[in-house]
Structures are given as structure tokens and as C-alpha cells.
Design an enzyme around this catalytic site. Sequence first.
Site, PDB file in Angstrom:
ATOM      1  N   GLN A 188       0.845  -1.193   0.000  1.00 54.86           N
ATOM      2  CA  GLN A 188       0.000   0.000   0.000  1.00 54.86           C
ATOM      3  C   GLN A 188       0.883   1.246   0.000  1.00 54.86           C
ATOM      4  O   GLN A 188       0.372   2.356  -0.002  1.00 54.86           O
ATOM      5  CB  GLN A 188      -0.896   0.004   1.252  1.00 54.86           C
ATOM      6  CG  GLN A 188      -1.857  -1.162   1.314  1.00 54.86           C
ATOM      7  CD  GLN A 188      -2.576  -1.231   2.657  1.00 54.86           C
ATOM      8  OE1 GLN A 188      -2.005  -1.554   3.689  1.00 54.86           O
ATOM      9  NE2 GLN A 188      -3.858  -0.936   2.653  1.00 54.86           N
ATOM     10  N   ASN A 189       2.192   1.047   0.058  1.00 50.17           N
ATOM     11  CA  ASN A 189       3.117   2.182   0.158  1.00 50.17           C
ATOM     12  C   ASN A 189       3.528   2.685  -1.219  1.00 50.17           C
ATOM     13  O   ASN A 189       3.585   1.922  -2.181  1.00 50.17           O
ATOM     14  CB  ASN A 189       4.351   1.791   0.966  1.00 50.17           C
ATOM     15  CG  ASN A 189       3.971   1.358   2.377  1.00 50.17           C
ATOM     16  OD1 ASN A 189       2.934   1.771   2.883  1.00 50.17           O
ATOM     17  ND2 ASN A 189       4.783   0.529   2.980  1.00 50.17           N
ATOM     18  N   ILE A 190       3.863   3.976  -1.272  1.00 50.50           N
ATOM     19  CA  ILE A 190       4.213   4.606  -2.545  1.00 50.50           C
ATOM     20  C   ILE A 190       5.699   4.934  -2.600  1.00 50.50           C
ATOM     21  O   ILE A 190       6.169   5.582  -3.522  1.00 50.50           O
ATOM     22  CB  ILE A 190       3.406   5.920  -2.735  1.00 50.50           C
ATOM     23  CG1 ILE A 190       3.676   6.897  -1.564  1.00 50.50           C
ATOM     24  CG2 ILE A 190       1.914   5.635  -2.847  1.00 50.50           C
ATOM     25  CD1 ILE A 190       3.153   8.308  -1.809  1.00 50.50           C
ATOM     26  N   CYS A 218      -1.352  15.492 -21.608  1.00 50.31           N
ATOM     27  CA  CYS A 218      -1.070  14.590 -22.735  1.00 50.31           C
ATOM     28  C   CYS A 218      -0.807  13.147 -22.284  1.00 50.31           C
ATOM     29  O   CYS A 218      -0.544  12.275 -23.098  1.00 50.31           O
ATOM     30  CB  CYS A 218       0.107  15.117 -23.563  1.00 50.31           C
ATOM     31  SG  CYS A 218       1.715  14.934 -22.761  1.00 50.31           S
ATOM     32  N   CYS A 228       5.192  19.171 -17.606  1.00 54.82           N
ATOM     33  CA  CYS A 228       5.502  18.287 -18.731  1.00 54.82           C
ATOM     34  C   CYS A 228       6.473  18.959 -19.698  1.00 54.82           C
ATOM     35  O   CYS A 228       6.271  20.119 -20.088  1.00 54.82           O
ATOM     36  CB  CYS A 228       4.204  17.939 -19.448  1.00 54.82           C
ATOM     37  SG  CYS A 228       4.417  16.969 -20.946  1.00 54.82           S
ATOM     38  N   HIS A 244      -1.252   1.176  -4.312  1.00 56.02           N
ATOM     39  CA  HIS A 244      -1.638   2.579  -4.201  1.00 56.02           C
ATOM     40  C   HIS A 244      -0.736   3.478  -5.047  1.00 56.02           C
ATOM     41  O   HIS A 244      -0.628   4.670  -4.797  1.00 56.02           O
ATOM     42  CB  HIS A 244      -1.642   3.029  -2.731  1.00 56.02           C
ATOM     43  CG  HIS A 244      -2.749   2.401  -1.917  1.00 56.02           C
ATOM     44  ND1 HIS A 244      -2.829   2.498  -0.554  1.00 56.02           N
ATOM     45  CD2 HIS A 244      -3.830   1.670  -2.301  1.00 56.02           C
ATOM     46  CE1 HIS A 244      -3.919   1.850  -0.124  1.00 56.02           C
ATOM     47  NE2 HIS A 244      -4.528   1.335  -1.166  1.00 56.02           N
ATOM     48  N   CYS A 258       4.284  19.447 -23.233  1.00 58.30           N
ATOM     49  CA  CYS A 258       3.121  20.316 -23.407  1.00 58.30           C
ATOM     50  C   CYS A 258       2.941  21.310 -22.271  1.00 58.30           C
ATOM     51  O   CYS A 258       1.976  22.078 -22.261  1.00 58.30           O
ATOM     52  CB  CYS A 258       1.856  19.481 -23.579  1.00 58.30           C
ATOM     53  SG  CYS A 258       1.231  18.809 -22.038  1.00 58.30           S
ATOM     54  N   ASN A 273       1.949  -6.543  13.270  1.00 60.03           N
ATOM     55  CA  ASN A 273       1.569  -5.129  13.240  1.00 60.03           C
ATOM     56  C   ASN A 273       1.460  -4.642  14.680  1.00 60.03           C
ATOM     57  O   ASN A 273       1.062  -5.405  15.550  1.00 60.03           O
ATOM     58  CB  ASN A 273       0.210  -4.975  12.526  1.00 60.03           C
ATOM     59  CG  ASN A 273      -0.087  -3.530  12.178  1.00 60.03           C
ATOM     60  OD1 ASN A 273       0.735  -2.852  11.556  1.00 60.03           O
ATOM     61  ND2 ASN A 273      -1.232  -3.041  12.586  1.00 60.03           N
ATOM     62  N   GLY A 302       2.884  -4.629   8.956  1.00 59.03           N
ATOM     63  CA  GLY A 302       2.801  -3.181   9.077  1.00 59.03           C
ATOM     64  C   GLY A 302       1.598  -2.560   8.405  1.00 59.03           C
ATOM     65  O   GLY A 302       1.657  -1.441   7.925  1.00 59.03           O
TER      66      GLY A 302
HETATM   67 ZN   LIG Z   1       2.126  16.746 -21.444  1.00 63.08          ZN
END
Ligand SMILES: [Zn+2]
Length: 260
Positions: free
Chosen positions: A111-113, A140, A162, A129, A165, A228, A202
Site C-alpha cells: 500500500q506504500n508509494i 497529454c 511536462c 496505491h 506540453c 503489526n 505493518g
Molecule cells: Zn504533457
Amino acid sequence: MNLADHATKTALDALRAAELFRKAKRVVVLTGAGISTPSGIPDFRSEGSGLWSRDEPMEVASLNTFRTSPERFFHWFRPLASQIFNAQPNPAHMAIAELENSGITTTILTQNIDGLHQKAGSKKVLELHGTIRSMSCTQCYQRFDSQPFLPAYIDDGTIPLCASCNGILKPDVILFGEQLPQSAWMEAQRETHQADLMLVAGSSLEVLPVAGLPIQALDRGAHLIVVNNTPTYVNVRADVVIMDDVAAILPEIIKRAIHG
Ligand SMILES: [Zn+2]
């Protein structure tokens, strides 16, 4: 229970958990914020993490806020991005990577990023996630590696744009109000159904639909271990429950499972 009894119980539970790993052929490890807090990354959903005091995460970390006032989202996200950018894997991440390298078929559902499982050397990681490691253009839809954008954003709040664009880049993290990445979620369910052992490490199992995966594993006859430091709703059905710090206990269990 006094402290000595608790220590004895934990030691016995760790032995039983190691035994389940030794017998397992296919392991799924489900990890949540608790595995990354020892690496200095706060659980942004938890009160007291410091991120709650300024804003309500479910509001500011939502797709709606990102669309209507992206600068508010980026302002809120900045300290978390900084902590993630500087974080290193801890002994719990390392132990799980070691499990995979020891030849036991292991899939990590996280679930961690923060990408710390990959930093620890794990290969099969499904990021349910999303991840901070890439960003996508809101105009784009081109995808970019986050690495070149993060230092300027963390240093002075520069919103990533970006290169093609000039559209705003959204980190590929799943915000509140957003669907889970479809292919990762399908694969997570497939892996869960094939596993004969699931380890929850965890995660307090409070965020659906990921929180439902341990029940799917149990219903297909898998064993369940929960490590946990707070109770979870599946504790009553688990084979082994250890309420302790994952970074302290997991290396011990996995070392014993691999080396006897
Ligand atoms: Zn773009």
C-alpha cells in the site's frame, strides 16, 4: 500480561511463524505504512503524523483537490515527498527481500508509494496505491521518471511540468477518490488466491479494497501471519499474530525460516 510473559509469547509466536514460512511454497506479503515508519516515513492517514495537523489528508490528497487546486496538493505533499526521497529501507524491507532471494516464491503487495521494497532488492512488487517514482502529464498523459523533478520540487516547491506540453505532472500515486491501478489489483488477487501463506506486515488493514485480501487468502485455505503494532480485524482468524514493531521482529522470523 507482564513484560517477561509478553517477550516469551512473542518468541514462541516467532518460532511458529518461521515454521509456517518453512512449509510454504508460495508466499504473499502484504505491507502497509507500518513497515516504512521505521524508515522515517509518516503514515499520512494517521493522526499525530504531523501531516494531519495542517490539513485533512482525505480532502487535500484527493483527486478533486488535485484537479481544482493542484498547488494546494503539491504544498501538502512536499514534506512527505522529501521524507520519501531521503528514506532508506529498514531491516523489515531487507528481510522480505532476503525471503524472495532465498528461493521461496514471494510476491509483495504494498500500500506504500515509497519504493523502499525495490530499494531493498525485492523484485516482484505490486504497488496497489501507486508510486512516487513516476509522474504522468494531466494534459497529454505522457509518463516521466520523477527523479529529475523531485529535487527542485522538494527544495523550493517548483511544481513539475511536462516537457512536451507544459501540463502539470501528477505523481502516479493513488489519491482519495481514485481507482486502484487495474492490472496491479487483478494480479494481486490472482497471487492471493494462489498463495499458501500470507504475511500482513505493518498494515492495520483499514483501507479497502486491499484490506479484504487476507480474507480471500484464508477462504482458499492459506495460512495467515499478522505482524503489526496495532490490532487488525483479521487477528481472530490468523494462525499467528505478533503485535510488535515489524523492523524488530521480522528479520528474526525470516532468518530462522531460511537458516533454521
Ligand atoms: Zn504533457
